[in-house]
Motif scaffolding. Sequence first.
Motif, PDB file in Angstrom:
ATOM      1  N   ARG A  28       0.833  -1.217   0.000  1.00 20.13           N
ATOM      2  CA  ARG A  28       0.000   0.000   0.000  1.00 20.13           C
ATOM      3  C   ARG A  28       0.864   1.262   0.000  1.00 20.13           C
ATOM      4  O   ARG A  28       0.604   2.208  -0.746  1.00 20.13           O
ATOM      5  N   ASP A  29       1.911   1.273   0.847  1.00 17.90           N
ATOM      6  CA  ASP A  29       2.778   2.452   0.917  1.00 17.90           C
ATOM      7  C   ASP A  29       3.544   2.683  -0.388  1.00 17.90           C
ATOM      8  O   ASP A  29       3.680   3.822  -0.824  1.00 17.90           O
ATOM      9  N   CYS A  30       4.038   1.616  -0.985  1.00 18.31           N
ATOM     10  CA  CYS A  30       4.734   1.765  -2.276  1.00 18.31           C
ATOM     11  C   CYS A  30       3.800   2.363  -3.315  1.00 18.31           C
ATOM     12  O   CYS A  30       4.148   3.339  -3.986  1.00 18.31           O
ATOM     13  N   ARG A  31       2.640   1.768  -3.463  1.00 17.05           N
ATOM     14  CA  ARG A  31       1.706   2.226  -4.493  1.00 17.05           C
ATOM     15  C   ARG A  31       1.249   3.660  -4.274  1.00 17.05           C
ATOM     16  O   ARG A  31       0.918   4.353  -5.227  1.00 17.05           O
ATOM     17  N   ALA A  32       1.262   4.114  -3.028  1.00 18.03           N
ATOM     18  CA  ALA A  32       0.830   5.477  -2.718  1.00 18.03           C
ATOM     19  C   ALA A  32       1.946   6.506  -2.907  1.00 18.03           C
ATOM     20  O   ALA A  32       1.681   7.707  -2.844  1.00 18.03           O
ATOM     21  N   THR A  33       3.162   6.051  -3.137  1.00 21.87           N
ATOM     22  CA  THR A  33       4.301   6.958  -3.286  1.00 21.87           C
ATOM     23  C   THR A  33       4.426   7.398  -4.742  1.00 21.87           C
ATOM     24  O   THR A  33       4.490   6.552  -5.633  1.00 21.87           O
ATOM     25  N   PRO A  34       4.454   8.701  -4.997  1.00 20.54           N
ATOM     26  CA  PRO A  34       4.634   9.168  -6.375  1.00 20.54           C
ATOM     27  C   PRO A  34       5.889   8.567  -7.000  1.00 20.54           C
ATOM     28  O   PRO A  34       6.930   8.453  -6.345  1.00 20.54           O
ATOM     29  N   LEU A  61      15.749   6.439  -9.111  1.00 18.83           N
ATOM     30  CA  LEU A  61      16.169   6.348  -7.705  1.00 18.83           C
ATOM     31  C   LEU A  61      15.672   7.517  -6.858  1.00 18.83           C
ATOM     32  O   LEU A  61      15.503   7.371  -5.650  1.00 18.83           O
ATOM     33  N   ARG A  62      15.424   8.676  -7.459  1.00 19.55           N
ATOM     34  CA  ARG A  62      14.848   9.786  -6.689  1.00 19.55           C
ATOM     35  C   ARG A  62      13.491   9.377  -6.115  1.00 19.55           C
ATOM     36  O   ARG A  62      13.171   9.706  -4.976  1.00 19.55           O
ATOM     37  N   ASP A  63      12.707   8.672  -6.911  1.00 14.34           N
ATOM     38  CA  ASP A  63      11.397   8.224  -6.432  1.00 14.34           C
ATOM     39  C   ASP A  63      11.538   7.147  -5.358  1.00 14.34           C
ATOM     40  O   ASP A  63      10.744   7.118  -4.407  1.00 14.34           O
ATOM     41  N   ALA A  66      11.948   8.722  -1.992  1.00 11.19           N
ATOM     42  CA  ALA A  66      10.706   9.209  -1.376  1.00 11.19           C
ATOM     43  C   ALA A  66      10.050   8.113  -0.540  1.00 11.19           C
ATOM     44  O   ALA A  66       9.409   8.392   0.470  1.00 11.19           O
ATOM     45  N   PHE A  67      10.228   6.865  -0.938  1.00  8.69           N
ATOM     46  CA  PHE A  67       9.669   5.735  -0.188  1.00  8.69           C
ATOM     47  C   PHE A  67      10.627   5.247   0.898  1.00  8.69           C
ATOM     48  O   PHE A  67      10.228   5.015   2.030  1.00  8.69           O
ATOM     49  N   ALA A  68      11.905   5.096   0.559  1.00  4.42           N
ATOM     50  CA  ALA A  68      12.863   4.411   1.421  1.00  4.42           C
ATOM     51  C   ALA A  68      13.707   5.327   2.289  1.00  4.42           C
ATOM     52  O   ALA A  68      14.318   4.868   3.244  1.00  4.42           O
ATOM     53  N   GLY A  69      13.771   6.606   1.934  1.00  2.00           N
ATOM     54  CA  GLY A  69      14.657   7.506   2.649  1.00  2.00           C
ATOM     55  C   GLY A  69      15.998   7.617   1.948  1.00  2.00           C
ATOM     56  O   GLY A  69      16.235   7.006   0.908  1.00  2.00           O
ATOM     57  N   ALA A  70      16.891   8.385   2.540  1.00  5.52           N
ATOM     58  CA  ALA A  70      18.175   8.694   1.908  1.00  5.52           C
ATOM     59  C   ALA A  70      19.059   7.467   1.709  1.00  5.52           C
ATOM     60  O   ALA A  70      19.835   7.411   0.766  1.00  5.52           O
ATOM     61  N   GLN A  71      18.946   6.488   2.585  1.00  5.11           N
ATOM     62  CA  GLN A  71      19.739   5.260   2.451  1.00  5.11           C
ATOM     63  C   GLN A  71      18.908   4.232   1.696  1.00  5.11           C
ATOM     64  O   GLN A  71      18.326   3.319   2.283  1.00  5.11           O
ATOM     65  N   VAL A  72      18.861   4.377   0.388  1.00  7.77           N
ATOM     66  CA  VAL A  72      17.941   3.567  -0.426  1.00  7.77           C
ATOM     67  C   VAL A  72      18.252   2.081  -0.401  1.00  7.77           C
ATOM     68  O   VAL A  72      17.378   1.270  -0.701  1.00  7.77           O
ATOM     69  N   ASP A  73      19.470   1.698  -0.032  1.00  8.39           N
ATOM     70  CA  ASP A  73      19.831   0.276  -0.002  1.00  8.39           C
ATOM     71  C   ASP A  73      19.450  -0.409   1.308  1.00  8.39           C
ATOM     72  O   ASP A  73      19.620  -1.617   1.447  1.00  8.39           O
TER      73      ASP A  73
END
Length: 98
Positions: A28-34, A61-63, A66-73
């Motif tokens: 749900r959170d992923c799908r709601a993230t632009p 990766l910018r998008d 927005a979901f994962a925060g600055a530490q995308v890994d």
Amino acid sequence: MIARVWRGATRAADGDAYAAYLERTGVRDCRATPGNRGVTVLRRIVGEQAEFVFISFWNDLRDVTAFAGAQVDVARFYPEDAAYLVERELTVRHYDVV
């Protein structure tokens, strides 16, 4: 397009409950993230475990940030994950979709 891939496992008996929990939280959170282009959750039973692969698709990766925060890994977890997961990757992998 970017694919973000994570793996984890529950007890086989918890597989259905965890799948429903994933739908209410991470999916749900992923799908709601632009910038999200979709989510696919894979599950298979291996012995006494239900293995899950969570794949989310993003414009770039910018998008993902927005979901994962600055530490995308770094994997993103939810409050009840610890009650379900018997194995979990703490990091995720990102792939270019070709």
